[in-house]
Design a protein around this motif. Structure first.
Motif, PDB file in Angstrom:
ATOM      1  N   GLU A   1      -0.725   6.141   9.771  1.00 10.81           N
ATOM      2  CA  GLU A   1      -0.928   5.280   8.436  1.00 10.81           C
ATOM      3  C   GLU A   1       0.001   4.041   8.382  1.00 10.81           C
ATOM      4  O   GLU A   1      -0.751   2.884   7.996  1.00 10.81           O
ATOM      5  CB  GLU A   1      -0.370   6.407   7.064  1.00 10.81           C
ATOM      6  CG  GLU A   1      -0.957   7.470   7.021  1.00 10.81           C
ATOM      7  CD  GLU A   1      -2.360   7.560   6.977  1.00 10.81           C
ATOM      8  OE1 GLU A   1      -2.832   6.525   6.496  1.00 10.81           O
ATOM      9  OE2 GLU A   1      -3.120   8.563   7.039  1.00 10.81           O
TER      10      GLU A   1
ATOM     11  N   ASP B   1      -1.988   1.554  10.754  1.00 13.88           N
ATOM     12  CA  ASP B   1      -3.378   1.175   9.929  1.00 13.88           C
ATOM     13  C   ASP B   1      -2.810   0.112   8.934  1.00 13.88           C
ATOM     14  O   ASP B   1      -3.476  -0.878   8.815  1.00 13.88           O
ATOM     15  CB  ASP B   1      -3.785   2.364   9.156  1.00 13.88           C
ATOM     16  CG  ASP B   1      -5.377   1.908   8.895  1.00 13.88           C
ATOM     17  OD1 ASP B   1      -5.894   1.580   9.496  1.00 13.88           O
ATOM     18  OD2 ASP B   1      -5.470   1.912   7.497  1.00 13.88           O
ATOM     19  N   ILE B   2      -1.871   0.443   7.980  1.00 12.50           N
ATOM     20  CA  ILE B   2      -1.362  -0.584   7.038  1.00 12.50           C
ATOM     21  C   ILE B   2      -0.846  -1.885   7.298  1.00 12.50           C
ATOM     22  O   ILE B   2      -1.528  -2.828   6.821  1.00 12.50           O
ATOM     23  CB  ILE B   2      -0.469   0.160   6.020  1.00 12.50           C
ATOM     24  CG1 ILE B   2      -0.799   1.389   5.332  1.00 12.50           C
ATOM     25  CG2 ILE B   2       0.236  -0.715   4.953  1.00 12.50           C
ATOM     26  CD1 ILE B   2       0.034   2.114   4.532  1.00 12.50           C
TER      27      ILE B   2
ATOM     28  N   GLU C   1       0.739  -1.254  -0.026  1.00 12.64           N
ATOM     29  CA  GLU C   1       0.016   0.014  -0.083  1.00 12.64           C
ATOM     30  C   GLU C   1       0.854   1.330  -0.031  1.00 12.64           C
ATOM     31  O   GLU C   1       1.686   1.225   0.765  1.00 12.64           O
ATOM     32  CB  GLU C   1      -0.994   0.161   1.215  1.00 12.64           C
ATOM     33  CG  GLU C   1      -2.089   1.068   1.016  1.00 12.64           C
ATOM     34  CD  GLU C   1      -3.435   0.967   1.944  1.00 12.64           C
ATOM     35  OE1 GLU C   1      -4.001   1.958   2.059  1.00 12.64           O
ATOM     36  OE2 GLU C   1      -3.573  -0.393   2.144  1.00 12.64           O
TER      37      GLU C   1
ATOM     38  N   ARG D   1      -1.590   7.073   0.372  1.00 13.81           N
ATOM     39  CA  ARG D   1      -1.737   7.913   1.670  1.00 13.81           C
ATOM     40  C   ARG D   1      -1.094   9.038   1.746  1.00 13.81           C
ATOM     41  O   ARG D   1       0.081   9.221   1.028  1.00 13.81           O
ATOM     42  CB  ARG D   1      -1.499   7.065   2.984  1.00 13.81           C
ATOM     43  CG  ARG D   1      -2.641   5.871   2.972  1.00 13.81           C
ATOM     44  CD  ARG D   1      -2.262   4.834   3.998  1.00 13.81           C
ATOM     45  NE  ARG D   1      -3.169   3.753   4.021  1.00 13.81           N
ATOM     46  CZ  ARG D   1      -3.822   3.392   4.671  1.00 13.81           C
ATOM     47  NH1 ARG D   1      -3.912   4.048   6.083  1.00 13.81           N
ATOM     48  NH2 ARG D   1      -4.576   2.077   4.814  1.00 13.81           N
TER      49      ARG D   1
ATOM     50  N   ILE E   1      -3.773  -3.364  10.718  1.00 16.61           N
ATOM     51  CA  ILE E   1      -5.274  -3.372  10.226  1.00 16.61           C
ATOM     52  C   ILE E   1      -5.495  -3.885   8.906  1.00 16.61           C
ATOM     53  O   ILE E   1      -6.264  -4.827   8.914  1.00 16.61           O
ATOM     54  CB  ILE E   1      -5.921  -1.964  10.665  1.00 16.61           C
ATOM     55  CG1 ILE E   1      -5.723  -1.529  11.942  1.00 16.61           C
ATOM     56  CG2 ILE E   1      -7.350  -1.930  10.214  1.00 16.61           C
ATOM     57  CD1 ILE E   1      -6.240  -2.187  13.028  1.00 16.61           C
ATOM     58  N   LYS E   2      -5.005  -3.550   8.059  1.00 10.66           N
ATOM     59  CA  LYS E   2      -4.891  -3.913   6.611  1.00 10.66           C
ATOM     60  C   LYS E   2      -3.989  -4.926   6.419  1.00 10.66           C
ATOM     61  O   LYS E   2      -4.367  -5.747   5.419  1.00 10.66           O
ATOM     62  CB  LYS E   2      -4.583  -2.771   5.778  1.00 10.66           C
ATOM     63  CG  LYS E   2      -5.480  -1.320   5.684  1.00 10.66           C
ATOM     64  CD  LYS E   2      -7.034  -1.839   5.301  1.00 10.66           C
ATOM     65  CE  LYS E   2      -7.689  -0.562   5.137  1.00 10.66           C
ATOM     66  NZ  LYS E   2      -7.227   0.491   4.195  1.00 10.66           N
ATOM     67  N   LYS E   3      -3.280  -5.196   7.139  1.00 11.03           N
ATOM     68  CA  LYS E   3      -2.249  -6.546   7.090  1.00 11.03           C
ATOM     69  C   LYS E   3      -1.501  -6.573   5.755  1.00 11.03           C
ATOM     70  O   LYS E   3      -1.334  -7.437   5.064  1.00 11.03           O
ATOM     71  CB  LYS E   3      -2.991  -7.692   7.264  1.00 11.03           C
ATOM     72  CG  LYS E   3      -4.058  -8.086   8.325  1.00 11.03           C
ATOM     73  CD  LYS E   3      -3.115  -8.128   9.730  1.00 11.03           C
ATOM     74  CE  LYS E   3      -3.918  -8.096  10.853  1.00 11.03           C
ATOM     75  NZ  LYS E   3      -3.309  -8.301  12.243  1.00 11.03           N
ATOM     76  N   LYS E   4      -1.273  -5.516   5.216  1.00 11.62           N
ATOM     77  CA  LYS E   4      -0.339  -5.252   4.349  1.00 11.62           C
ATOM     78  C   LYS E   4       0.994  -4.515   4.515  1.00 11.62           C
ATOM     79  O   LYS E   4       1.352  -4.154   5.646  1.00 11.62           O
ATOM     80  CB  LYS E   4      -1.259  -4.381   3.156  1.00 11.62           C
ATOM     81  CG  LYS E   4      -2.462  -4.855   2.792  1.00 11.62           C
ATOM     82  CD  LYS E   4      -2.949  -3.949   2.035  1.00 11.62           C
ATOM     83  CE  LYS E   4      -2.546  -4.180   0.318  1.00 11.62           C
ATOM     84  NZ  LYS E   4      -3.275  -3.509  -0.660  1.00 11.62           N
TER      85      LYS E   4
END
Length: 317
Positions: free
Chosen positions: A89, A92-93, A35, A66, A96-99
């Motif tokens: 950011e 979160d990546i 991301e 972002r 939360i996003k697991k990226k």
């Protein structure tokens, strides 16, 4: 290269303006669980699109960047603001996003704080800053630079004579606290606990890169750059001294609209300032020797993407 165990990984694509970092990053996002996070002090501003070479609306829709379009041109945004927003950011990546974050841009001061941490310094004192600015107006930058040499030789060695902002900031902190910035660097620092990998995209030929820059700016002009700056010029709350006008091209176009310089002078100044920026960026990049380096001619990027893909996939498997 030191690999930290059980620490989240982030990858950074760095390179000079115009070399094609964003295009390479988007292609990588098509084939890897990445991301994008922008590391660009121009892309943070809404309505500064053409002159900052901001990704198109379609690219932003399908490949979310972002820290793009996060503030109005009237707003102030510091390196500290970037550091704080970046932490949010990245968390979160990753969690939360697991990226995997892929940071892309050319603002080297932002990358520097990412790599080396954030030094917490005293807030600005505008009375003291006004006093120092008066000294600058009266005696010039060389006078202040010599004072810096006396109060903080370590910082003096790492600041260029023409770097007015950093010289003034160093003197401001000293007059406020009776301590130099080197003192605060040793006692007050925030670091990010990530495994950071730097991927440097370097020009095969500087002359060819300058030609690309020239062609890119002429394309910006034909795409409506003058109208974009005119809309900013017509806003009653903006002026040429606002931080957003530090973005190369905007100040020059503003001066042209304000009938202070000719159209040809605007073009020449924008291109020359961009070339100067590239030189500064390359100087920064030389400092980060612990990097994976790609030499790119700005044309056929499939081979470069393949090399970067192989580099990343070995580290995330």
């Amino acid at each position: 290269m030191i690999i930290k165990k059980n620490v989240p990984k982030i990858f950074c694509i760095l390179g000079p303006t115009g070399i094609g970092k964003s295009r390479i990053a988007i292609e990588l996002c098509k084939i890897l669980p990445l991301e994008l996070v922008s590391v660009d002090s121009g892309l943070i501003y809404r309505n500064l699109n053409i002159g900052t070479a901001k990704p198109s609306n379609l690219e932003l829709k399908y490949f979310h960047h972002r820290l793009v379009d996060i503030i109005d041109p009237i707003d102030y945004y510091s390196v500290k603001n970037f550091f704080i927003d970046l932490i949010k950011e990245l968390n979160d990546i990753i969690f939360i996003k697991k990226k995997i974050p892929l940071l892309v841009g050319g603002t080297m001061m932002y990358f520097n704080v990412l790599f080396n941490g954030l030094y917490i310094l005293p807030k600005h004192n505008y009375l003291i800053r006004s006093y120092i600015n008066n000294l600058f107006s009266k005696f010039g930058c060389n006078y202040l630079y010599n004072i810096l040499k006396l109060i903080d030789f370590s910082m003096y060695k790492n600041i260029h004579l023409n770097d007015k902002y950093r010289i003034i900031r160093n003197l401001e902190v000293f007059l406020m606290t009776k301590k130099n910035i080197s003192y605060f660097k040793n006692i007050n620092k925030l670091n990010l606990n990530f495994d950071i990998y730097k991927i440097l995209i370097l020009p095969k030929n500087k002359i060819e890169l300058i030609k690309i820059i020239e062609n890119r700016f002429y394309k910006m002009l034909s795409s409506g750059f003058e109208d974009e700056v005119l809309n900013l010029y017509l806003r009653k709350d903006l002026n040429i001294n606002k931080p957003c006008m530090k973005c190369i091209g905007y100040k020059q176009m503003w001066l042209y609209i304000d009938k202070k310089i000719s159209y040809l002078e605007m073009i020449k100044s924008t291109i020359s300032q961009t070339v100067y920026l590239i030189k500064k960026q390359l100087t920064w990049l030389k400092k980060w020797s612990d990097s994976f380096k790609i030499i790119y001619n700005g044309l056929n990027y499939e081979n470069e993407i393949s090399k970067i893909f192989s580099f990343i996939i070995k580290l995330i498997d």
